[in-house]
Design an enzyme around this catalytic site. Sequence first.
Site, PDB file in Angstrom:
ATOM      1  N   LYS A  46       5.932 -18.793  24.006  1.00  0.00           N
ATOM      2  CA  LYS A  46       6.714 -17.554  23.957  1.00  0.00           C
ATOM      3  C   LYS A  46       7.062 -17.173  25.393  1.00  0.00           C
ATOM      4  CE  LYS A  46       5.163 -15.947  19.532  1.00  0.00           C
ATOM      5  NZ  LYS A  46       6.265 -16.240  18.614  1.00  0.00           N
TER       6      LYS A  46
ATOM      7  N   ARG B  64       0.810  -1.228   0.000  1.00  0.00           N
ATOM      8  CA  ARG B  64       0.000   0.000   0.000  1.00  0.00           C
ATOM      9  C   ARG B  64       0.839   1.272   0.000  1.00  0.00           C
ATOM     10  NH1 ARG B  64      -4.336  -1.294   4.507  1.00  0.00           N
ATOM     11  NH2 ARG B  64      -2.434  -2.177   5.290  1.00  0.00           N
TER      12      ARG B  64
ATOM     13  N   HIS C 157       4.730 -26.336  12.279  1.00  0.00           N
ATOM     14  CA  HIS C 157       6.123 -26.736  12.557  1.00  0.00           C
ATOM     15  C   HIS C 157       6.195 -28.014  13.421  1.00  0.00           C
ATOM     16  CE1 HIS C 157       6.794 -22.870  10.922  1.00  0.00           C
ATOM     17  NE2 HIS C 157       6.902 -22.170  12.031  1.00  0.00           N
TER      18      HIS C 157
ATOM     19  N   ASP D 232      -0.421 -21.052  15.379  1.00  0.00           N
ATOM     20  CA  ASP D 232       0.777 -20.413  14.827  1.00  0.00           C
ATOM     21  C   ASP D 232       1.882 -21.433  14.550  1.00  0.00           C
ATOM     22  OD1 ASP D 232       2.537 -18.319  14.072  1.00  0.00           O
ATOM     23  OD2 ASP D 232       3.358 -18.198  16.104  1.00  0.00           O
TER      24      ASP D 232
ATOM     25  N   HIS E 106       8.598 -22.957   7.193  1.00  0.00           N
ATOM     26  CA  HIS E 106      10.043 -22.699   7.095  1.00  0.00           C
ATOM     27  C   HIS E 106      10.875 -23.676   7.928  1.00  0.00           C
ATOM     28  CE1 HIS E 106       9.643 -20.374  10.840  1.00  0.00           C
ATOM     29  NE2 HIS E 106      10.953 -20.444  10.942  1.00  0.00           N
TER      30      HIS E 106
ATOM     31  N   LYS F 192      15.024 -25.794   7.401  1.00  0.00           N
ATOM     32  CA  LYS F 192      16.182 -25.754   8.314  1.00  0.00           C
ATOM     33  C   LYS F 192      17.048 -26.992   8.091  1.00  0.00           C
ATOM     34  CE  LYS F 192      13.783 -23.198  11.953  1.00  0.00           C
ATOM     35  NZ  LYS F 192      14.487 -21.982  12.300  1.00  0.00           N
TER      36      LYS F 192
HETATM   37  C1  BG6 Z   1       6.963 -18.535  12.905  1.00  0.00           C
HETATM   38  C2  BG6 Z   1       5.936 -18.114  13.911  1.00  0.00           C
HETATM   39  O1  BG6 Z   1       6.424 -19.470  12.010  1.00  0.00           O
HETATM   40  O2  BG6 Z   1       8.075 -19.101  13.558  1.00  0.00           O
HETATM   41  C3  BG6 Z   1       6.529 -17.191  14.945  1.00  0.00           C
HETATM   42  O3  BG6 Z   1       4.857 -17.480  13.253  1.00  0.00           O
HETATM   43  C4  BG6 Z   1       7.799 -17.751  15.532  1.00  0.00           C
HETATM   44  O4  BG6 Z   1       5.590 -16.898  15.977  1.00  0.00           O
HETATM   45  C5  BG6 Z   1       8.737 -18.202  14.422  1.00  0.00           C
HETATM   46  O5  BG6 Z   1       8.418 -16.732  16.304  1.00  0.00           O
HETATM   47  C6  BG6 Z   1       9.959 -18.897  14.976  1.00  0.00           C
HETATM   48  O6  BG6 Z   1      10.825 -19.234  13.936  1.00  0.00           O
HETATM   49  P1  BG6 Z   1      12.326 -19.638  14.240  1.00  0.00           P
HETATM   50  O7  BG6 Z   1      12.877 -20.015  12.915  1.00  0.00           O
HETATM   51  O8  BG6 Z   1      12.973 -18.451  14.857  1.00  0.00           O
HETATM   52  O9  BG6 Z   1      12.265 -20.789  15.199  1.00  0.00           O
END
Ligand code: BG6
Length: 509
Positions: free
Chosen positions: A361, A64, A263, A258, A201, A205
Amino acid sequence: MPGAVPNPLRDARDRRLPRVAGPCVLVMFGVTGDLARGKLLPAIYDLASRGLLPPGFGLVGFARRDWEDQDFAAVAHDAVRRHARTPFREDVWAQLSEGIRFVSGELDDDEAFDQLAATVRDLDAKRGTGGNYAFYLSLPPALFPTVIGQIKRSGLAESSGDAWRRVVVEKPFGHDLQSARELNAKVDEVFPPESVFRIDHYLGKETVQNIMALRFANTLFEPIWNRGYVDHVQITMAEDIGVGGRAGYYDGIGAARDVLQNHLLQLLALVAMEEPVSFTSDAIRAEKEKVLSAVTLPADLSTATARGQYTEGWQGGAPVRGYAQEDGISPDSTTETYAAARLTVDTRRWGGVPFYLRTGKRLGRRVTEVGLLFHRAPHAFFPTSDVAQLGANALVLRIQPDEGVTLRFGSKVPGAAMEVRDVSMDFTYGRSFNEDSPEAYERLILDVLVGDPPLFPGQREVDLSWQILDPIERHWAESGAPEPYAPGGWGPRSGHELLEREGRSWRRP
Ligand code: BG6
């Protein structure tokens, strides 16, 4: 046909050649977000500086903000300088920045998307990107249908000849099974399944990819990788940070949606799956799907799950705010910042072995690990007092930050007595390899541009993961507020009780 005969020597040589992306344009939505600045733009630079992007590469940002090309280039430059893994080189940046463009607009603005289409085509002609376009949606899933619809309407989804189109979506894909299916149907209308890359992601790793290498490239571990030897499995993803500036995204989503849904369940699938017949996405997905379909939840979710929310307190010697006091969070929010669950995988290999998953967290420190805890030896031979301090044998896959693998076992303490104590054998990436591991996003963005899908979960895995989480979320929605926990520790009491009830305890990472 002689050419079709497999030649292991030739294949081995081929694999050592660097995989370099062909000419293409990467269009990124959500370029002003934290992920783009902190991870995606630096990863693109790192790929360029490692020589893995072609000279004919273009990057188009869409957002935006009322920016010109040079404003976006300046933001990207700053992100690269701050967060790139490889040293900054003017020549690499100069080449990359020549292909940077920006289009300003709202996601529902037809004119802005027509402008985007014109920009991409112009860049294609100037940089020789071969008509190949990837669209990266670094956006909340609720916005995917609008963007995908606009990509179609503006003609950007159409390709001719050998040119490809790929779309990259970030997790969480939906917020429950139904919304994930609806989203997928929208994506499906425009992109064929093989063009959709769902990013988790963690799968990018190195240490997560190493789970498959450890299990299937060795003979040592597989014979003990089952219920006969493994008492239980613990998967921990702990963070010391709070929700920070991500209130808008996080509130109402929570820790389970999340990261547990994606993950942690992906880690579980990689640990529990059978050996795939090949390293292709279809073969790997098939095995992960079998595991996820075999996951069952205990009938009583109040004792098999735990959730918490961090309160204000101290962490690392500094005062920190509670979740409900963070900017943008309602003081009576019931979003969880800690989630844990006890799952089982009902297969012959794993029947009866609990898999305990936890994430949170503002916990004691940032650490992700998978621990396989083995059955205890009967110790008939030693007096109990001599082995009282002995823990269970354990194999710990250290995902981050101290990447490696630890094997813990008992050893005789030197001296006249027959005392046995825990010792450990360590493999540490930093000591065994000279090269730093690439960031997960470097690997995954390269895979998208090369068109290599094994590290991306398929839609069925996403659906199955929601199927596991949905009953937990429903149970939580009916059971009041999450349990408060102090920052800097290891989460709410109920998270510990999950194991203590069964005579076990969480490893202290
Ligand atoms: C993300 C989450 O997918 O992974 C975040 O949305 C989290 O909340 C993050 O902080 C952590 O990623 P990494 O690679 O630092 O373990």
